[in-house]
Design a protein around this motif. Structure first.
Motif, PDB file in Angstrom:
ATOM      1  N   HIS A  97      67.101 -16.520  24.556  1.00 37.41           N
ATOM      2  CA  HIS A  97      68.514 -16.521  24.945  1.00 37.41           C
ATOM      3  C   HIS A  97      68.989 -17.954  25.165  1.00 37.41           C
ATOM      4  O   HIS A  97      68.303 -18.759  25.787  1.00 37.41           O
ATOM      5  N   GLY A  98      70.167 -18.269  24.630  1.00 41.71           N
ATOM      6  CA  GLY A  98      70.811 -19.543  24.963  1.00 41.71           C
ATOM      7  C   GLY A  98      70.915 -20.557  23.850  1.00 41.71           C
ATOM      8  O   GLY A  98      71.722 -21.486  23.945  1.00 41.71           O
ATOM      9  N   THR A  99      70.123 -20.440  22.785  1.00 36.97           N
ATOM     10  CA  THR A  99      70.197 -21.450  21.719  1.00 36.97           C
ATOM     11  C   THR A  99      71.556 -21.432  21.017  1.00 36.97           C
ATOM     12  O   THR A  99      71.999 -22.459  20.511  1.00 36.97           O
ATOM     13  N   HIS A 100      72.230 -20.274  21.006  1.00 36.43           N
ATOM     14  CA  HIS A 100      73.544 -20.189  20.356  1.00 36.43           C
ATOM     15  C   HIS A 100      74.590 -21.017  21.092  1.00 36.43           C
ATOM     16  O   HIS A 100      75.633 -21.350  20.516  1.00 36.43           O
ATOM     17  N   ARG A 101      74.333 -21.347  22.340  1.00 36.92           N
ATOM     18  CA  ARG A 101      75.282 -22.165  23.095  1.00 36.92           C
ATOM     19  C   ARG A 101      75.168 -23.645  22.746  1.00 36.92           C
ATOM     20  O   ARG A 101      75.985 -24.448  23.181  1.00 36.92           O
ATOM     21  N   LEU A 102      74.137 -23.965  21.993  1.00 36.41           N
ATOM     22  CA  LEU A 102      73.964 -25.328  21.500  1.00 36.41           C
ATOM     23  C   LEU A 102      74.341 -25.442  20.019  1.00 36.41           C
ATOM     24  O   LEU A 102      75.035 -26.370  19.617  1.00 36.41           O
ATOM     25  N   TRP A 103      73.856 -24.487  19.235  1.00 33.94           N
ATOM     26  CA  TRP A 103      74.139 -24.487  17.794  1.00 33.94           C
ATOM     27  C   TRP A 103      74.363 -23.040  17.380  1.00 33.94           C
ATOM     28  O   TRP A 103      73.426 -22.283  17.221  1.00 33.94           O
ATOM     29  N   HIS A 104      75.629 -22.675  17.229  1.00 33.33           N
ATOM     30  CA  HIS A 104      76.002 -21.290  16.980  1.00 33.33           C
ATOM     31  C   HIS A 104      75.837 -20.932  15.510  1.00 33.33           C
ATOM     32  O   HIS A 104      75.968 -21.776  14.618  1.00 33.33           O
ATOM     33  N   ALA A 105      75.568 -19.651  15.251  1.00 33.28           N
ATOM     34  CA  ALA A 105      75.401 -19.182  13.873  1.00 33.28           C
ATOM     35  C   ALA A 105      76.714 -19.188  13.103  1.00 33.28           C
ATOM     36  O   ALA A 105      76.722 -19.345  11.881  1.00 33.28           O
ATOM     37  N   ARG A 106      77.824 -19.026  13.805  1.00 32.00           N
ATOM     38  CA  ARG A 106      79.119 -19.015  13.132  1.00 32.00           C
ATOM     39  C   ARG A 106      79.524 -20.432  12.746  1.00 32.00           C
ATOM     40  O   ARG A 106      79.505 -21.348  13.577  1.00 32.00           O
ATOM     41  N   GLU A 107      79.905 -20.608  11.491  1.00 29.45           N
ATOM     42  CA  GLU A 107      80.232 -21.943  10.991  1.00 29.45           C
ATOM     43  C   GLU A 107      81.438 -22.544  11.704  1.00 29.45           C
ATOM     44  O   GLU A 107      81.532 -23.762  11.865  1.00 29.45           O
ATOM     45  N   ASP A 108      82.398 -21.704  12.142  1.00 31.02           N
ATOM     46  CA  ASP A 108      83.587 -22.234  12.806  1.00 31.02           C
ATOM     47  C   ASP A 108      83.295 -22.701  14.235  1.00 31.02           C
ATOM     48  O   ASP A 108      84.122 -23.395  14.839  1.00 31.02           O
ATOM     49  N   ILE A 109      82.125 -22.337  14.764  1.00 32.69           N
ATOM     50  CA  ILE A 109      81.711 -22.806  16.090  1.00 32.69           C
ATOM     51  C   ILE A 109      80.669 -23.904  15.965  1.00 32.69           C
ATOM     52  O   ILE A 109      80.803 -24.973  16.556  1.00 32.69           O
ATOM     53  N   GLY A 110      79.622 -23.662  15.175  1.00 36.16           N
ATOM     54  CA  GLY A 110      78.614 -24.670  14.890  1.00 36.16           C
ATOM     55  C   GLY A 110      78.036 -25.318  16.135  1.00 36.16           C
ATOM     56  O   GLY A 110      77.604 -24.645  17.070  1.00 36.16           O
ATOM     57  N   MET A 111      78.059 -26.649  16.172  1.00 34.76           N
ATOM     58  CA  MET A 111      77.481 -27.407  17.281  1.00 34.76           C
ATOM     59  C   MET A 111      78.490 -27.672  18.394  1.00 34.76           C
ATOM     60  O   MET A 111      78.519 -28.757  18.978  1.00 34.76           O
ATOM     61  N   THR A 112      79.315 -26.690  18.697  1.00 28.78           N
ATOM     62  CA  THR A 112      80.195 -26.763  19.860  1.00 28.78           C
ATOM     63  C   THR A 112      79.384 -26.336  21.081  1.00 28.78           C
ATOM     64  O   THR A 112      79.084 -25.150  21.261  1.00 28.78           O
ATOM     65  N   VAL A 113      79.000 -27.279  21.904  1.00 31.76           N
ATOM     66  CA  VAL A 113      78.069 -27.019  23.003  1.00 31.76           C
ATOM     67  C   VAL A 113      78.791 -26.345  24.166  1.00 31.76           C
ATOM     68  O   VAL A 113      79.802 -26.849  24.666  1.00 31.76           O
ATOM     69  N   THR A 114      78.268 -25.201  24.605  1.00 32.37           N
ATOM     70  CA  THR A 114      78.830 -24.487  25.753  1.00 32.37           C
ATOM     71  C   THR A 114      77.781 -24.243  26.841  1.00 32.37           C
ATOM     72  O   THR A 114      78.074 -23.606  27.845  1.00 32.37           O
ATOM     73  N   GLY A 115      76.578 -24.728  26.634  1.00 33.37           N
ATOM     74  CA  GLY A 115      75.505 -24.567  27.623  1.00 33.37           C
ATOM     75  C   GLY A 115      74.256 -25.248  27.111  1.00 33.37           C
ATOM     76  O   GLY A 115      74.119 -25.494  25.915  1.00 33.37           O
TER      77      GLY A 115
END
Length: 287
Positions: A209-227
């Protein structure tokens, strides 16, 4: 968030430099027939884990909380399964493997999508470690997988070789990156159950849990860091499931809860699922 993103990019760049250097000695020794192919794969896996672990200590862009199981016994040959939410997953699992599975952990080969070899660094790492590729049509995260069934013959052949040489197998039952991990797991495949039944090995579960908050699978979010906190859990009680349905339901409930929320079911419910009592209860309640 900006500092975390810069640290993450520096970590990835450092892995791109460190891995070719660390993987060259095992490659050279094998080419010179000083070690076997099996030994090369084992050494390459250790080198990859060492790079991932120590570079994360030098560039601590995230915090990994590894929750190992407490069983103090000799590890048994197993099929390992885990959810999949980010392109960072493989590096975080390599970095935390020693903390998760212990110093006596068995070497492991992971089943992966062959198109990941388009990246020269992942190609180098995966091929040198002897990881097992599966072919499928290129798709976006969340789209249905279209597998090349011929590649499954290669998978079974390589899995058998891995078993014979003392490796465990790692599989991601979702089959691809999950673009919405907060909403639950993607539809999962029962390939891990098939391999477990074929090899008469138990299935061991992991959750991340949590890796998506660093590098999201969705291309429009990508490396938008939220945690920056990552939690990885290894569950006790590896089991030989009696059916693919039982395995998939247990995986969806146990791993799905942790993957979505970052924490486990309550202790009693978790125990009942891991021991199989909950599945028996559900089946006995059916008309």
């Amino acid at each position: 968030a900006l500092i975390t993103k810069i640290g993450m990019m520096l970590y990835i760049a450092s892995m791109c430099v460190a891995l070719p250097i660390a993987l060259f000695p095992p490659f050279l020794f094998q080419k010179l027939d000083l070690i076997s192919k099996m030994r090369q794969e084992q050494w390459s896996l250790r080198a990859g884990q060492f790079c991932a672990r120590w570079l994360l200590r030098l560039i601590p862009f995230c915090r990994i909380k590894a929750i190992p199981h407490s069983e103090d016994k000799e590890p048994e040959p197993s099929i390992w399964v885990c959810n999949h939410t980010s392109s960072l997953d493989i590096f975080m699992l390599l970095a935390a493997d020693k903390a998760l599975r212990g110093k006596r952990k068995r070497p492991i080969k992971i089943v992966y999508w062959k198109q990941l070899e388009d990246n020269p660094i992942t190609k180098l790492l995966f091929q040198q470690c002897g990881f097992i590729p599966v072919q499928m049509t290129a798709n976006k995260a969340g789209e249905d997988n279209d597998y090349d069934m011929k590649s499954f013959k290669i998978l079974l052949k390589e899995a058998k070789r891995a078993f014979d040489e003392g490796f465990d197998i790692g599989i991601l039952p979702e089959g691809q990156l999950n673009p919405a991990p907060e909403e639950g797991l993607l539809p999962c495949f029962s390939g891990a159950f098939t391999l477990a039944r074929m090899s008469k090995r138990p299935i061991q579960m992991m959750a991340l849990h949590g890796t998506h908050r660093l590098w999201h699978a969705r291309e429009d979010i990508g490396m938008t860091v939220t945690g920056r906190e990552i939690r990885i859990r290894v569950y006790p009680n590896g089991r030989n499931y009696k059916s693919g349905d039982e395995f998939l339901e247990t995986f969806n409930v146990v791993v799905g809860n942790f993957a979505t929320k970052g924490f486990d079911l309550d202790e009693e419910e978790l125990r009942d699922w891991l021991t199989g009592d909950k599945w028996k209860e559900l089946k006995s309640a059916e008309p």
